[in-house]
Design a protein around this motif. Sequence first.
Motif, PDB file in Angstrom:
ATOM      1  N   HIS A   1      24.214  35.595   3.893  1.00 14.51           N
ATOM      2  CA  HIS A   1      23.479  35.705   2.637  1.00 14.51           C
ATOM      3  C   HIS A   1      22.058  36.168   2.962  1.00 14.51           C
ATOM      4  N   PRO A   2      21.572  37.218   2.277  1.00 12.78           N
ATOM      5  CA  PRO A   2      20.229  37.754   2.569  1.00 12.78           C
ATOM      6  C   PRO A   2      19.139  36.695   2.407  1.00 12.78           C
ATOM      7  N   ASP A   3      18.171  36.758   3.311  1.00 17.45           N
ATOM      8  CA  ASP A   3      16.983  35.903   3.247  1.00 17.45           C
ATOM      9  C   ASP A   3      15.826  36.670   3.868  1.00 17.45           C
ATOM     10  N   GLY A   4      15.431  37.755   3.219  1.00 14.42           N
ATOM     11  CA  GLY A   4      14.389  38.616   3.748  1.00 14.42           C
ATOM     12  C   GLY A   4      15.007  39.840   4.392  1.00 14.42           C
ATOM     13  N   ALA A   5      14.148  40.737   4.848  1.00 20.96           N
ATOM     14  CA  ALA A   5      14.608  42.017   5.379  1.00 20.96           C
ATOM     15  C   ALA A   5      15.447  41.869   6.646  1.00 20.96           C
ATOM     16  N   GLN A   6      15.064  40.975   7.538  1.00 21.06           N
ATOM     17  CA  GLN A   6      15.748  40.874   8.822  1.00 21.06           C
ATOM     18  C   GLN A   6      16.318  39.487   9.104  1.00 21.06           C
ATOM     19  N   SER A   7      16.372  38.647   8.103  1.00 23.71           N
ATOM     20  CA  SER A   7      16.914  37.304   8.285  1.00 23.71           C
ATOM     21  C   SER A   7      18.111  37.112   7.359  1.00 23.71           C
ATOM     22  N   ARG A   8      19.001  36.235   7.762  1.00 27.92           N
ATOM     23  CA  ARG A   8      20.166  35.917   6.947  1.00 27.92           C
ATOM     24  C   ARG A   8      20.424  34.419   7.028  1.00 27.92           C
ATOM     25  N   ASN A   9      20.972  33.879   5.943  1.00 30.17           N
ATOM     26  CA  ASN A   9      21.489  32.520   5.963  1.00 30.17           C
ATOM     27  C   ASN A   9      22.968  32.620   6.287  1.00 30.17           C
ATOM     28  N   LEU A  10      23.359  31.963   7.351  1.00 33.83           N
ATOM     29  CA  LEU A  10      24.749  31.932   7.786  1.00 33.83           C
ATOM     30  C   LEU A  10      25.416  30.749   7.107  1.00 33.83           C
ATOM     31  N   GLU A  11      26.466  31.026   6.337  1.00 39.05           N
ATOM     32  CA  GLU A  11      27.244  29.962   5.707  1.00 39.05           C
ATOM     33  C   GLU A  11      28.489  29.735   6.552  1.00 39.05           C
ATOM     34  N   ILE A  12      28.657  28.510   7.008  1.00 38.80           N
ATOM     35  CA  ILE A  12      29.814  28.126   7.819  1.00 38.80           C
ATOM     36  C   ILE A  12      30.787  27.414   6.883  1.00 38.80           C
ATOM     37  N   ILE A  13      31.885  28.085   6.571  1.00 37.73           N
ATOM     38  CA  ILE A  13      32.842  27.592   5.577  1.00 37.73           C
ATOM     39  C   ILE A  13      34.011  26.950   6.317  1.00 37.73           C
ATOM     40  N   VAL A  14      34.234  25.666   6.060  1.00 35.19           N
ATOM     41  CA  VAL A  14      35.294  24.935   6.757  1.00 35.19           C
ATOM     42  C   VAL A  14      36.225  24.256   5.765  1.00 35.19           C
ATOM     43  N   GLN A  15      37.443  24.073   6.219  1.00 37.71           N
ATOM     44  CA  GLN A  15      38.415  23.246   5.506  1.00 37.71           C
ATOM     45  C   GLN A  15      39.035  22.313   6.531  1.00 37.71           C
ATOM     46  N   ASN A  16      39.371  21.109   6.105  1.00 35.86           N
ATOM     47  CA  ASN A  16      39.968  20.091   6.981  1.00 35.86           C
ATOM     48  C   ASN A  16      39.054  19.753   8.156  1.00 35.86           C
ATOM     49  N   PHE A  17      37.742  19.767   7.912  1.00 35.81           N
ATOM     50  CA  PHE A  17      36.768  19.506   8.967  1.00 35.81           C
ATOM     51  C   PHE A  17      35.538  18.868   8.353  1.00 35.81           C
ATOM     52  N   THR A  18      34.973  17.874   9.046  1.00 35.88           N
ATOM     53  CA  THR A  18      33.766  17.186   8.590  1.00 35.88           C
ATOM     54  C   THR A  18      32.687  17.316   9.650  1.00 35.88           C
ATOM     55  N   PHE A  19      31.527  17.868   9.252  1.00 36.78           N
ATOM     56  CA  PHE A  19      30.381  17.883  10.155  1.00 36.78           C
ATOM     57  C   PHE A  19      29.930  16.441  10.342  1.00 36.78           C
ATOM     58  N   ASP A  20      29.755  16.024  11.603  1.00 35.10           N
ATOM     59  CA  ASP A  20      29.527  14.619  11.906  1.00 35.10           C
ATOM     60  C   ASP A  20      28.415  14.457  12.944  1.00 35.10           C
ATOM     61  N   PRO A  21      27.142  14.704  12.545  1.00 28.76           N
ATOM     62  CA  PRO A  21      26.053  14.632  13.521  1.00 28.76           C
ATOM     63  C   PRO A  21      25.848  13.244  14.114  1.00 28.76           C
ATOM     64  N   GLU A  22      26.207  12.222  13.384  1.00 25.66           N
ATOM     65  CA  GLU A  22      26.009  10.863  13.899  1.00 25.66           C
ATOM     66  C   GLU A  22      26.918  10.548  15.079  1.00 25.66           C
TER      67      GLU A  22
END
Length: 164
Positions: free
Chosen positions: A73-94
């Motif tokens: 997803h655009p975020d300025g001329a040379q930057s992008r937001n990367l969307e990480i799309i998952v199914q059957n997965f939970t991000f678990d930083p703890e």
Amino acid sequence: MPKTFIFLIIGLFFGTGAGFLIAASTGAQMEGHAHGAEVHDHSAHDHGDMAGHDHSQLTEAESPAPELSIAFHPDGAQSRNLEIIVQNFTFDPEAVNGAHIPGHGHAHVYVNGVKLARAYARWYHLSALPVGEHEVRVTLNANDHTQLAVEGEPIEVTETLVIA
């Protein structure tokens, strides 16, 4: 004395500005300094206990297997937001650096073969990429940093990002 100081400041201000204008108009380049336009290689940095992890090992994902895709997803001329799309997965930083919990973990983000970061959520900011093509690879990893796999095939996605 106060006038002398003021004239010194004014002289430094205009002298610096004139120097930059002359350098810019003659095409002068600063050699050996990246100016933030190139992807930074983080391999020399201490990322906690990451140096002791073997990222080449695979952990078979349990059913239902996680699914992974990415979008930019655009975020300025040379930057992008990367969307990480998952199914059957939970991000678990703890639980990072702990034992494998089926369906839990984090992602690793690579640009042009260089690991930039661990991602503990769906979004990651890719900042100030130089103009051109970039290979963006995202892997799903267990809490113990082994890469998740299905029937021996790593769960990862690679897309080409073009910065014009």
